[in-house]
Design an enzyme around this catalytic site. Structure first.
Site, PDB file in Angstrom:
ATOM      1  N   PRO A 115       0.819  -1.217   0.000  1.00 47.56           N
ATOM      2  CA  PRO A 115       0.000   0.000   0.000  1.00 47.56           C
ATOM      3  C   PRO A 115       0.857   1.273   0.000  1.00 47.56           C
ATOM      4  CG  PRO A 115      -0.884  -1.585   1.557  1.00 47.56           C
ATOM      5  CD  PRO A 115       0.396  -2.162   1.057  1.00 47.56           C
ATOM      6  N   GLY A 142       5.245   1.429  -3.926  1.00 50.01           N
ATOM      7  CA  GLY A 142       5.024   0.921  -5.279  1.00 50.01           C
ATOM      8  C   GLY A 142       6.279   1.028  -6.120  1.00 50.01           C
ATOM      9  N   CYS A 170      12.675 -10.759 -12.346  1.00 54.91           N
ATOM     10  CA  CYS A 170      11.369 -11.261 -12.807  1.00 54.91           C
ATOM     11  C   CYS A 170      10.657 -10.171 -13.596  1.00 54.91           C
ATOM     12  CB  CYS A 170      10.491 -11.671 -11.627  1.00 54.91           C
ATOM     13  SG  CYS A 170      11.225 -12.922 -10.557  1.00 54.91           S
ATOM     14  N   GLN A 199      -8.670  13.826 -45.363  1.00 52.80           N
ATOM     15  CA  GLN A 199      -7.224  13.915 -45.145  1.00 52.80           C
ATOM     16  C   GLN A 199      -6.862  13.883 -43.653  1.00 52.80           C
ATOM     17  OE1 GLN A 199      -5.875  17.372 -47.262  1.00 52.80           O
ATOM     18  NE2 GLN A 199      -5.989  16.351 -49.244  1.00 52.80           N
ATOM     19  N   GLU A 249       4.465  -2.703 -13.528  1.00 55.51           N
ATOM     20  CA  GLU A 249       5.779  -3.146 -14.029  1.00 55.51           C
ATOM     21  C   GLU A 249       6.699  -1.959 -14.294  1.00 55.51           C
ATOM     22  OE1 GLU A 249       6.356  -6.491 -14.855  1.00 55.51           O
ATOM     23  OE2 GLU A 249       4.325  -7.271 -14.694  1.00 55.51           O
ATOM     24  N   THR A 299       6.400   2.411 -13.723  1.00 55.18           N
ATOM     25  CA  THR A 299       5.665   3.483 -14.408  1.00 55.18           C
ATOM     26  C   THR A 299       6.554   4.095 -15.506  1.00 55.18           C
ATOM     27  OG1 THR A 299       6.523   5.172 -12.936  1.00 55.18           O
ATOM     28  CG2 THR A 299       4.489   4.084 -12.233  1.00 55.18           C
TER      29      THR A 299
HETATM   30  C1  FAD Z   1      -4.206  -3.371 -12.319  1.00 54.80           C
HETATM   31  C2  FAD Z   1      -2.898  -3.442 -11.620  1.00 54.80           C
HETATM   32  C3  FAD Z   1      -2.278  -4.672 -11.427  1.00 54.80           C
HETATM   33  C4  FAD Z   1      -1.067  -4.763 -10.741  1.00 54.80           C
HETATM   34  N1  FAD Z   1      -0.494  -5.991 -10.529  1.00 54.80           N
HETATM   35  C5  FAD Z   1       0.608  -6.092  -9.719  1.00 54.80           C
HETATM   36  C6  FAD Z   1       1.157  -7.388  -9.365  1.00 54.80           C
HETATM   37  O1  FAD Z   1       0.686  -8.428  -9.849  1.00 54.80           O
HETATM   38  N2  FAD Z   1       2.175  -7.422  -8.483  1.00 54.80           N
HETATM   39  C7  FAD Z   1       2.735  -6.304  -7.932  1.00 54.80           C
HETATM   40  O2  FAD Z   1       3.649  -6.433  -7.134  1.00 54.80           O
HETATM   41  N3  FAD Z   1       2.250  -5.066  -8.260  1.00 54.80           N
HETATM   42  C8  FAD Z   1       1.209  -4.933  -9.137  1.00 54.80           C
HETATM   43  N4  FAD Z   1       0.692  -3.691  -9.452  1.00 54.80           N
HETATM   44  C9  FAD Z   1       1.254  -2.514  -8.813  1.00 54.80           C
HETATM   45  C10 FAD Z   1       2.114  -1.670  -9.719  1.00 54.80           C
HETATM   46  O3  FAD Z   1       3.304  -2.313 -10.057  1.00 54.80           O
HETATM   47  C11 FAD Z   1       2.351  -0.321  -9.009  1.00 54.80           C
HETATM   48  O4  FAD Z   1       1.102   0.353  -9.018  1.00 54.80           O
HETATM   49  C12 FAD Z   1       3.422   0.519  -9.654  1.00 54.80           C
HETATM   50  O5  FAD Z   1       4.703  -0.014  -9.391  1.00 54.80           O
HETATM   51  C13 FAD Z   1       3.397   1.980  -9.179  1.00 54.80           C
HETATM   52  O6  FAD Z   1       3.351   2.054  -7.796  1.00 54.80           O
HETATM   53  P1  FAD Z   1       2.247   2.998  -7.064  1.00 54.80           P
HETATM   54  O7  FAD Z   1       0.922   2.706  -7.668  1.00 54.80           O
HETATM   55  O8  FAD Z   1       2.421   2.799  -5.609  1.00 54.80           O
HETATM   56  O9  FAD Z   1       2.628   4.451  -7.497  1.00 54.80           O
HETATM   57  P2  FAD Z   1       3.740   5.400  -6.808  1.00 54.80           P
HETATM   58  O10 FAD Z   1       5.041   4.674  -6.699  1.00 54.80           O
HETATM   59  O11 FAD Z   1       3.167   5.995  -5.576  1.00 54.80           O
HETATM   60  O12 FAD Z   1       3.889   6.514  -7.930  1.00 54.80           O
HETATM   61  C14 FAD Z   1       2.892   7.512  -8.154  1.00 54.80           C
HETATM   62  C15 FAD Z   1       3.390   8.443  -9.257  1.00 54.80           C
HETATM   63  O13 FAD Z   1       4.630   9.040  -8.833  1.00 54.80           O
HETATM   64  C16 FAD Z   1       5.640   8.767  -9.787  1.00 54.80           C
HETATM   65  N5  FAD Z   1       6.937   8.589  -9.131  1.00 54.80           N
HETATM   66  C17 FAD Z   1       7.262   7.737  -8.120  1.00 54.80           C
HETATM   67  N6  FAD Z   1       8.553   7.862  -7.805  1.00 54.80           N
HETATM   68  C18 FAD Z   1       9.076   8.787  -8.650  1.00 54.80           C
HETATM   69  C19 FAD Z   1      10.362   9.336  -8.855  1.00 54.80           C
HETATM   70  N7  FAD Z   1      11.423   8.926  -8.136  1.00 54.80           N
HETATM   71  N8  FAD Z   1      10.519  10.299  -9.798  1.00 54.80           N
HETATM   72  C20 FAD Z   1       9.474  10.694 -10.550  1.00 54.80           C
HETATM   73  N9  FAD Z   1       8.231  10.208 -10.420  1.00 54.80           N
HETATM   74  C21 FAD Z   1       8.033   9.257  -9.488  1.00 54.80           C
HETATM   75  C22 FAD Z   1       5.206   7.492 -10.474  1.00 54.80           C
HETATM   76  O14 FAD Z   1       5.817   7.341 -11.743  1.00 54.80           O
HETATM   77  C23 FAD Z   1       3.708   7.697 -10.554  1.00 54.80           C
HETATM   78  O15 FAD Z   1       3.409   8.519 -11.651  1.00 54.80           O
HETATM   79  C24 FAD Z   1      -0.473  -3.587 -10.224  1.00 54.80           C
HETATM   80  C25 FAD Z   1      -1.072  -2.347 -10.462  1.00 54.80           C
HETATM   81  C26 FAD Z   1      -2.265  -2.277 -11.159  1.00 54.80           C
HETATM   82  C27 FAD Z   1      -2.900  -0.928 -11.398  1.00 54.80           C
END
Ligand code: FAD
Length: 386
Positions: A136, A139, A240, A281, A365, A367
């Protein structure tokens, strides 16, 4: 030949690669396409049934060797991902998470016993796996994870929460990444173990034909044999992810192709101002730009696939592909949506479904921003994020 293959890239595929593509395309046409709009609308997908069907044709862990896996080339695996995602990104996610994340983690880092125990039934689609790295509060920065694994005699005790985990609610085994006193380690956790609770994440507006869940680990006691012995440090889960991202490089092209084919057909048959939309066009400029981007993406995917097959693919190269192909696929899906006008927002057509799905693909995987930072680090030699 697809009219989208402007550069005749198909011609450089081997007969076997084309054959695998045909098999997967047929499977998607029969088992996914007729139903997927309904699954998406309902937010449910018969993932276990699909996994068994995919297992029958060797799609699960298809690029791995032994244990009932097909041992196909990376390019063939990529083409399969492309065809699956032409059906729906959620369906490709089911296969990617099973094969490139859960199975790969066990195949690459597991003991002989773990491999024998899990992989054959996973390849057959009888056993489902998930891969739990995200939390939570962590990420993009998994190195800061809170989930802990502590030794208690010979056992391990896991505590923490994993979030946004694809396949979580249907998984028999979860590959859990946790912090130990020696650093990050991986565990193959049977989901029926006492203390494991899985909650489905509902109300997703994206990837609705895919199950996503939260996994709570409340002092989950595991035998020493649950730890993946070769997984040492964060580089193990990142390894992975490199595997799975390669599939996404190809998969995103599938979603984009489905959008483009839909928009092309629509533009040819829909008449406004006395002529087909395709005859304007401005419409042709959109179609041309999209087909050019698609073709460039296809070349890029093939180059990465060939590098993977030569065992020369670097993670930062996968970042180039993931960043570009998902970003362009999303732009293509949105542009195709405009060509369909009001029908573009209807579930009768696949375009907005693909666009919505690609929002998740853009985020998971790694962002886009994280992939930009990986490429930036490669270019400058300076890490801006770690
Ligand atoms: C449908 C779905 C399925 C998923 N399945 C899996 C799974 O099977 N297993 C698993 O482990 N995870 C899974 N995920 C999680 C996914 O990998 C994470 O959501 C992703 O890594 C981003 O983490 P966060 O959502 O916490 O965003 P955050 O890390 O909080 O990032 C929020 C925003 O801030 C930006 N940001 C963060 N750090 C920086 C930085 N240093 N510089 C600039 N910008 C930054 C990010 O790019 C993003 O735009 C899934 C997500 C979704 C939506």
């Amino acid at each position: 030949m697809s009219p989208l293959d402007l550069l005749d890239v198909d011609a450089s595929l081997s007969a076997e690669e084309r054959q695998i593509r045909t098999v997967v395309r047929q499977l998607v046409d029969e088992q996914v396409r007729p139903h997927v709009a309904g699954w998406y609308e309902e937010g449910r997908v018969p993932a276990r049934d699909l996994a068994r069907e995919f297992g029958k044709v060797g799609l699960l862990g298809m690029h791995l060797t032994g244990y009932g896996c097909a041992g196909s080339s990376a390019v063939a695996y990529g083409l399969a991902c492309l065809e699956l995602e032409a059906g729906d990104s959620g369906i490709r996610s089911l296969v990617s998470v099973q094969g490139a994340l859960a199975m790969y983690a066990i195949w690459r880092y597991g003991s002989a016993e773990q491999k024998q125990h899990w992989l054959p039934t996973m390849a057959a689609g009888e056993t489902i796996g998930c891969f739990a790295l995200t939390e939570p509060d962590h990420g993009s920065d998994p190195a800061s994870m809170n989930t802990r694994a502590r030794r208690d005699g010979d056992d391990w005790v896991l505590h923490g929460t994993k979030m946004w985990i694809t396949n979580a609610t249907i998984a028999d085994v979860a590959v859990i990444w946790a912090r130990t006193d020696e650093g990050i380690r991986g565990f193959a956790v049977p989901t029926r173990t006492p203390g494991v609770t899985v909650r489905e994440i509902r109300r997703k507006m994206s990837l609705r034909a895919s199950v996503t869940g939260e996994i709570s680990l409340d002092d989950v006691r595991l035998p020493a044999t649950a730890r993946l012995p070769e997984a040492v440090g964060l580089k193990a889960p990142l390894g992975c992810l490199t595997e799975a991202r390669h599939g996404i490089v190809w998969g995103a092209l599938g979603a984009a192709r489905d959008c483009l084919e839909t928009a092309l057909e629509y533009a040819r048959s829909r008449t406004q101002f006395g002529r087909p939309l395709a005859g304007f066009q401005l419409t042709q400029a959109k179609l041309a730009d999209m087909a050019v981007e698609w073709s460039k993406g296809y070349l890029l995917a093939l180059q990465l696939g060939r590098l993977a097959d030569a065992d020369r693919l670097r993670p930062d190269q996968v970042s180039v592909g993931k960043l570009n192909n998902v970003r362009e696929a999303l732009a293509i899906a949105r542009q195709c949506r405009t060509i369909l006008g009001a029908n573009g927002v209807s579930g009768e057509y696949p375009v907005l479904r693909h666009a919505n799905n690609l929002e998740s693909v853009l985020t998971y995987e790694g962002t886009s921003e994280i992939h930009q930072l990986v490429i930036g680090q490669r270019l400058t030699g300076l890490s801006a994020f770690a």
